[in-house]
Design an enzyme around this catalytic site. Structure first.
Site, PDB file in Angstrom:
ATOM      1  N   GLU A  90       9.566   8.347 -17.373  1.00 19.37           N
ATOM      2  CA  GLU A  90       8.198   8.866 -17.540  1.00 19.37           C
ATOM      3  C   GLU A  90       7.666   8.523 -18.929  1.00 19.37           C
ATOM      4  O   GLU A  90       6.494   8.178 -19.094  1.00 19.37           O
ATOM      5  CB  GLU A  90       8.180  10.374 -17.337  1.00 19.37           C
ATOM      6  CG  GLU A  90       8.430  10.788 -15.893  1.00 19.37           C
ATOM      7  CD  GLU A  90       8.654  12.288 -15.765  1.00 19.37           C
ATOM      8  OE1 GLU A  90       7.857  13.065 -16.328  1.00 19.37           O
ATOM      9  OE2 GLU A  90       9.636  12.677 -15.118  1.00 19.37           O
ATOM     10  N   HIS A 146       0.831  -1.222   0.000  1.00 20.99           N
ATOM     11  CA  HIS A 146       0.000   0.000   0.000  1.00 20.99           C
ATOM     12  C   HIS A 146       0.859   1.264   0.000  1.00 20.99           C
ATOM     13  O   HIS A 146       0.438   2.305   0.490  1.00 20.99           O
ATOM     14  CB  HIS A 146      -0.943   0.042   1.203  1.00 20.99           C
ATOM     15  CG  HIS A 146      -1.661  -1.247   1.458  1.00 20.99           C
ATOM     16  ND1 HIS A 146      -2.917  -1.507   0.959  1.00 20.99           N
ATOM     17  CD2 HIS A 146      -1.274  -2.361   2.145  1.00 20.99           C
ATOM     18  CE1 HIS A 146      -3.289  -2.730   1.349  1.00 20.99           C
ATOM     19  NE2 HIS A 146      -2.309  -3.262   2.051  1.00 20.99           N
ATOM     20  N   LYS A 167      16.010  22.117 -12.592  1.00 21.23           N
ATOM     21  CA  LYS A 167      15.395  20.807 -12.766  1.00 21.23           C
ATOM     22  C   LYS A 167      16.262  19.797 -13.509  1.00 21.23           C
ATOM     23  O   LYS A 167      16.919  20.112 -14.499  1.00 21.23           O
ATOM     24  CB  LYS A 167      14.074  20.955 -13.531  1.00 21.23           C
ATOM     25  CG  LYS A 167      13.045  21.764 -12.793  1.00 21.23           C
ATOM     26  CD  LYS A 167      12.328  20.935 -11.774  1.00 21.23           C
ATOM     27  CE  LYS A 167      11.222  20.171 -12.456  1.00 21.23           C
ATOM     28  NZ  LYS A 167      10.615  19.232 -11.544  1.00 21.23           N
ATOM     29  N   SER A 210      14.573  21.445 -17.638  1.00 20.60           N
ATOM     30  CA  SER A 210      13.335  22.174 -17.891  1.00 20.60           C
ATOM     31  C   SER A 210      13.673  23.468 -18.616  1.00 20.60           C
ATOM     32  O   SER A 210      14.721  24.062 -18.369  1.00 20.60           O
ATOM     33  CB  SER A 210      12.648  22.477 -16.557  1.00 20.60           C
ATOM     34  OG  SER A 210      11.862  23.654 -16.657  1.00 20.60           O
TER      35      SER A 210
END
Ligand code: ARG
Length: 449
Positions: free
Chosen positions: A286, A152, A279, A273
């Protein structure tokens, strides 16, 4: 008369809008190599069965081989079959007209797809093997690092990082099994079925099967041209494989976040970025997670396209190509990039190990300790639950408790030696470094077999 190879019964001028809409050459061009391979085998069979002359066979094969070397020069006809046949006419003249004897584009396209898929599944299996090796290296290189195991997404019990990451080896092994199963279904020659009902000519599909290395010939002519379940099996195996890659990606993305901080990735695999100068993002993982969507889509697309088709061949089935090609490309590219990405991954050992202690991960060990003292598990569970509650109320971890604290909850002082995560993993057979090492060694043997 129409200039189409199928145009004998046609008289009227055609609209290019109609022809363009029906054409598949823009994407089935990638089947050229397989179409030619299938045609060469077919022509050899025609000659063996004395349906064409040996000399004609040789001229046709020579022409086809030349076309194979200059696929870029093919003029775009309706599809790859007609483009090749038209070019063959240009190259060798009217003997080219004998190539399509006892054959339809319906059994021809079924053959092309099987030849293509057979190669691609083998390539994907090899890429999977390479990724499995990367996973084993990662496990072996970090064999003893203890981390919190999760259920979980909450701290559950301590496990070894090597144990955790090996999970993906097992998933990929089953993916390979599913792909090999798909390969068994692909391994059947549809040629000889013609449009749907075979041919009156004395053809020998078995001979073609031998030439093309198929172990079986499709038994039923209508079935041979009607179904695309061999593609669906691959697409579904591919969707499951992509789901596994997506789950791994999700973990890596989480682990690379400052909140987890379990791993550091070399900046060579990170992306910046355009606005936020600080970043460094794990875009590769992804993207793989994101590409799962199109691979699922390709499966649902093809299932839906096939649903409700009357027998036998219907042109709808031309729509099987783009989703299949897309799944093949997506799987191959994702599998190619993954080992590079994993090589750039480094564990933040101190951080991971320190978190293995957090969240009362040894609570189950304590309950089992009480079981060894003769307390029923349910009661032991309750007792440890009370101890956890006490700790939460007093903002303490198990390791902060004194002997006295433990005594007051019914534990002996000997319980303290069970609190270390590395002790916890050692005491459970399934999580011990010895067992994980055994699994890694076994896995290596499987890969080398
Ligand atoms: N381009 C077609 C396909 O991909 C080839 C078979 C066409 N057959 C036909 N009878 N129109 O399915």
């Amino acid at each position: 008369m129409s200039d189409k190879l199928w145009g004998g019964a046609f008289q009227d001028a055609r609209s290019s809008v109609i022809d363009d809409f029906a054409a598949s050459i823009s994407f089935d061009i990638r089947l050229a190599k397989y179409d030619i391979e299938g045609s060469i085998a077919h022509v050899k069979m025609l000659a063996k069965c004395k349906i064409i002359k040996l000399k004609e066979r040789d001229i046709i094969i020579k022409g086809l081989k030349k076309i194979a070397d200059e696929v870029g020069k093919l003029a775009p006809e309706e599809d790859i079959h007609l483009s090749i046949e038209k070019r063959l006419h240009k190259k060798i003249g009217k003997v080219a007209g004998k190539l399509h004897t006892a054959r339809s584009r319906n059994d021809q396209i079924a053959l092309d797809m099987r030849l293509y898929l057979r190669d691609e599944i083998k390539a994907i299996l090899n890429l999977l093997k390479a990724l499995e090796k990367s996973i084993l290296n990662l496990a072996e290189g970090n064999l003893d690092v203890v981390m919190p195991g999760f259920t979980h997404l909450q701290h559950a019990q301590p496990v070894l990082f090597s144990h955790h990451i090996m999970t993906y080896f097992y998933m990929l092994e089953r993916d390979k099994k599913r792909l090999r199963n798909a390969l068994l279904e692909v391994d059947c020659l549809p040629l000889g079925a013609g449009a749907l009902a075979g041919s009156t000519l004395p053809i020998e599909p078995r001979f073609v099967a031998r030439l093309l290395n198929f172990s079986r010939v499709c038994e039923h002519s209508i079935d041979a041209v009607s179904d695309r379940d061999f593609i669906l099996e691959f697409l579904s195996a591919g969707a499951i494989l992509m789901m596994h890659l997506s789950r791994l990606s999700e973990e890596l993305i989480m682990w690379a976040s400052p909140e987890f901080d379990f791993i550091t990735l070399d900046e060579t695999v990170l992306t910046g970025s355009s606005m936020m100068p600080q970043k460094k993002n794990p875009d590769i993982a992804e993207l793989i997670r994101g590409k799962c969507g199109r691979v699922y889509g390709n499966l649902v697309n093809t299932l839906t396209m096939m649903k409700g088709l009357p027998l036998s061949y219907n042109r709808d089935m031309q729509e099987d190509k783009e989703p299949l090609f897309d799944t093949v490309d997506t799987l191959k590219r994702s599998l190619e990039v993954y080992p590079v990405f994993l090589k750039a991954l480094h564990l933040n050992v101190e951080r991971i190990t320190s978190l293995a202690q957090e969240g009362f991960t040894t609570a189950t060990d304590l309950a089992e300790y009480l079981v060894t003292k003769g307390i029923p598990f349910r009661k032991a569970h309750e007792k440890v639950g009370k101890l956890v509650l006490h700790c939460i109320k007093n903002k303490k971890n198990f390791t902060d408790l004194s002997d006295k604290d433990f005594h007051s909850f019914g534990f002996g002082s000997d319980v303290k030696k069970l609190l270390k995560p590395e002790v916890s993993v050692k005491r459970r057979k399934s999580t011990s470094p010895r067992e994980v090492r055994r699994l890694i060694e076994k896995a290596r043997k499987t890969l080398n077999a």
